[in-house]
Motif scaffolding. Structure first.
Motif, PDB file in Angstrom:
ATOM      1  N   VAL A   1      19.791 -24.513  35.174  1.00 48.66           N
ATOM      2  CA  VAL A   1      20.239 -23.159  34.853  1.00 48.66           C
ATOM      3  C   VAL A   1      19.129 -22.147  35.112  1.00 48.66           C
ATOM      4  O   VAL A   1      19.372 -21.059  35.663  1.00 48.66           O
ATOM      5  CB  VAL A   1      20.710 -23.082  33.389  1.00 48.66           C
TER       6      VAL A   1
ATOM      7  N   GLY B   1      18.666 -21.329  38.755  1.00 48.75           N
ATOM      8  CA  GLY B   1      19.854 -20.681  39.283  1.00 48.75           C
ATOM      9  C   GLY B   1      20.000 -19.240  38.848  1.00 48.75           C
ATOM     10  O   GLY B   1      20.752 -18.472  39.449  1.00 48.75           O
ATOM     11  N   THR B   2      19.271 -18.850  37.790  1.00 45.51           N
ATOM     12  CA  THR B   2      19.370 -17.492  37.264  1.00 45.51           C
ATOM     13  C   THR B   2      18.041 -16.742  37.421  1.00 45.51           C
ATOM     14  O   THR B   2      17.944 -15.783  38.184  1.00 45.51           O
ATOM     15  CB  THR B   2      19.792 -17.533  35.781  1.00 45.51           C
TER      16      THR B   2
ATOM     17  N   GLY C   1      19.665 -26.497  41.246  1.00 48.63           N
ATOM     18  CA  GLY C   1      20.076 -25.313  40.509  1.00 48.63           C
ATOM     19  C   GLY C   1      19.739 -24.040  41.259  1.00 48.63           C
ATOM     20  O   GLY C   1      20.516 -23.076  41.261  1.00 48.63           O
ATOM     21  N   SER C   2      18.579 -24.007  41.896  1.00 49.20           N
ATOM     22  CA  SER C   2      18.184 -22.843  42.685  1.00 49.20           C
ATOM     23  C   SER C   2      19.170 -22.585  43.817  1.00 49.20           C
ATOM     24  O   SER C   2      19.609 -21.452  44.041  1.00 49.20           O
ATOM     25  CB  SER C   2      16.777 -23.052  43.253  1.00 49.20           C
TER      26      SER C   2
ATOM     27  N   GLY D   1      22.697 -21.700  42.196  1.00 51.57           N
ATOM     28  CA  GLY D   1      22.681 -20.382  41.567  1.00 51.57           C
ATOM     29  C   GLY D   1      22.632 -19.261  42.581  1.00 51.57           C
ATOM     30  O   GLY D   1      23.368 -18.270  42.460  1.00 51.57           O
TER      31      GLY D   1
ATOM     32  N   LEU E   1      25.547 -16.485  43.047  1.00 51.82           N
ATOM     33  CA  LEU E   1      25.252 -15.077  42.797  1.00 51.82           C
ATOM     34  C   LEU E   1      25.365 -14.234  44.059  1.00 51.82           C
ATOM     35  O   LEU E   1      25.762 -13.061  43.998  1.00 51.82           O
ATOM     36  CB  LEU E   1      23.854 -14.945  42.188  1.00 51.82           C
TER      37      LEU E   1
ATOM     38  N   ALA F   1      24.168 -13.468  36.088  1.00 52.02           N
ATOM     39  CA  ALA F   1      22.998 -14.324  35.842  1.00 52.02           C
ATOM     40  C   ALA F   1      22.620 -14.317  34.362  1.00 52.02           C
ATOM     41  O   ALA F   1      22.277 -15.355  33.789  1.00 52.02           O
ATOM     42  CB  ALA F   1      21.823 -13.848  36.690  1.00 52.02           C
TER      43      ALA F   1
ATOM     44  N   LEU G   1      25.070 -16.548  32.535  1.00 52.14           N
ATOM     45  CA  LEU G   1      24.848 -17.965  32.818  1.00 52.14           C
ATOM     46  C   LEU G   1      23.596 -18.488  32.118  1.00 52.14           C
ATOM     47  O   LEU G   1      23.521 -19.672  31.762  1.00 52.14           O
ATOM     48  CB  LEU G   1      24.731 -18.177  34.333  1.00 52.14           C
ATOM     49  N   THR G   2      22.612 -17.617  31.915  1.00 53.40           N
ATOM     50  CA  THR G   2      21.394 -18.038  31.223  1.00 53.40           C
ATOM     51  C   THR G   2      21.707 -18.504  29.804  1.00 53.40           C
ATOM     52  O   THR G   2      21.014 -19.376  29.257  1.00 53.40           O
ATOM     53  CB  THR G   2      20.374 -16.885  31.197  1.00 53.40           C
TER      54      THR G   2
END
Length: 478
Positions: A274, A277-278, A404-405, A408, A412, A439, A442-443
């Protein structure tokens, strides 16, 4: 605990390695427009200057982690830096897209070997608790500074020396660090007899995770229902399934499944997914906003990241103290909540006509949360894990970080571009705001995962320490 000499020099070297890796994460972003013009990328293929690194990095992390455990941490640390330096040289010399993308992929391979070796050296060279928390804070602070200075350095180098210099700068840094490693890191112990490498597991994991990251990266451009994306995702999932089956049956697995009984490690894997990704996507969108909406130069964009660097350093220092006083769960939760607030405040400040000062409250909250969370989530990942498995445990958390990167950023970007085909100007702002709010929301999923960490402390299990454990460490001295 491994025998070590000169832990001050060792920690400085490990922090410097993280600094190099972090710089490279952002240094290329600022140079992308010039790279596209000079090397011959079209608008679609230019993303692979970034994505080739991410695909190789994410795909090879588990293999890199196990290689550190079995072949030696110093050996893999130095090999990774040499690969990184030589690939950077090739990237700077590239005259066509194919060579540059290949160089970036080899850089990603070097990063996949470097990160688990670095983290396992920290986790086996510094005692769990205050000593390790301090080491992780120094390591995390170097990364925070590198992320922010990457943009600044990229702007300066691109502006005065051309895009090639963003690759050349890595060569002396990486090769110099590899040379120092032989003084700072003690010799690797002899390889234990009777421990095989699990070739089937290594191949299925590497190809499977590489295919998954490729599919996620390619999805927004090629279309999620395109043949190449569906083939990559389905094939990747099948190979990951094969990998888990092999790991359950082999005597010497690449990734011992009993590690998944460590509650902290599993939670850290979820949080890193996560987090990247955020938090990780904010660098992309902030750069896009400054350059494509307000038409900042490469130099000005780099300077705009300086407050982030300073605040990130403060966050990692605060994280060191909080880890000792309130434990991993509270520290990590606080970092994620601060970051989510920062994303929302930053999204509110985005405007076609607004100035840079309006962005600072969001940037400061976001960067402070990032500094707190980064150190804490890797402290959680290494807690209660036997020294023989620190490399693979670090790689497990780092693999979810890289996937995740990719996921995310893809999600996004899709959110930001929904309903518009604009690539420049004020029309980008509504989509960028929506991506920022998304974002932030999602965090909060990361907060929920962080709350599954146990309060207090638990002793390690007899079988290698891979049970439920929490990093409630003694308070640090002032």
């Amino acid at each position: 605990m491994t025998k070590r000499r000169g832990t001050g020099l060792l920690l400085a070297l490990l922090a410097f390695a993280q600094f190099i890796s972090a710089i490279d994460y952002n240094i290329v972003y600022v140079a992308l427009p010039e790279i596209g013009r000079d090397v011959g990328f079209d608008a679609h293929s230019l993303q692979w200057v970034v994505s080739a690194y991410a695909v190789a990095y994410g795909g090879f992390l588990l293999l890199g982690g196990r290689m550190a455990d079995l072949l030696g941490r110093r050996r893999m640390f130095t090999t990774a830096l040499v690969l990184y330096g030589l690939a950077s040289l090739a990237g700077g010399l590239a005259t066509g897209p194919g060579v540059l993308v290949a160089a970036r992929a080899v850089q990603g391979l070097g990063g996949a070997l470097l990160l688990p070796a670095t983290l396992s050296l920290i986790n086996t060279s510094f005692a769990e608790g205050a000593e390790r928390n301090r080491a992780l804070a120094v390591w995390g602070g170097a990364g925070a500074v590198g992320l922010a200075l990457g943009s600044l350095l990229g702007g300066v180098l691109t502006n005065y020396l051309g895009w090639e210099s963003v690759f050349y700068v890595n060569v002396p840094l990486a090769l110099g660090a590899a040379a120092v490693a032989y003084q700072a890191i003690g010799p690797d112990p002899s390889r234990a007899q009777g421990r095989s490498f699990d070739v089937t597991g290594a191949l299925s994991a590497t190809v499977g995770f590489t295919a998954l990251v490729f599919g996620v990266v390619q999805g927004p451009e090629a279309g999620w229902t395109s043949a190449q994306v569906l083939s990559a995702l389905i094939g990747g999932l099948a190979l990951v399934g094969l990998f888990l089956t092999v790991e359950a049956r082999t005597a010497h697995p690449l990734m011992p499944l009993r590690l998944l009984r460590n509650r902290n490690l599993v939670a850290a894997m979820g949080v890193t997914f996560v987090f990247m990704g955020t938090f990780g996507a904010q660098y992309y969108f902030f750069t896009l906003y400054l350059q494509n909406v307000h038409h900042y130069s490469a130099m000005a964009t780099g300077l705009a990241f300086l407050p982030s660097a300073l605040t990130g350093m403060a966050g990692t220092k605060a994280s060191e103290k909080l880890l000792g006083r309130v434990g991993t769960r509270t520290t990590l939760t606080a970092g994620l909540l601060l970051g989510a607030a920062g994303m929302a405040v930053l999204a509110l400040a985005l405007s076609p006509t607004g100035g840079y000062p309006a962005l600072l409250p969001g940037v400061i909250l976001l960067s402070l949360g990032q500094g707190l969370g980064w150190t804490a989530m890797f402290a959680a990942a290494g807690t209660g894990v036997d020294a023989a498995h620190q490399g693979i445990a670090s790689a497990m958390a780092s693999t979810t970080q890289q996937i995740g990167s990719a996921v995310g950023l893809a999600v996004l970007i899709a959110v930001a571009s929904h309903g518009t085909h604009a690539t420049d100007g004020a029309a980008l702002v509504p989509g960028l705001r929506t991506a920022g709010f998304t974002a932030a929301a999602l965090t909060l999923l990361g907060v929920a995962i962080a709350l599954t960490l146990r309060r207090g402390s638990a002793s390690r299990t007899a079988a290698g320490g891979e049970g439920d454990a929490e990093t409630a460490t003694p308070a640090l001295s002032a």
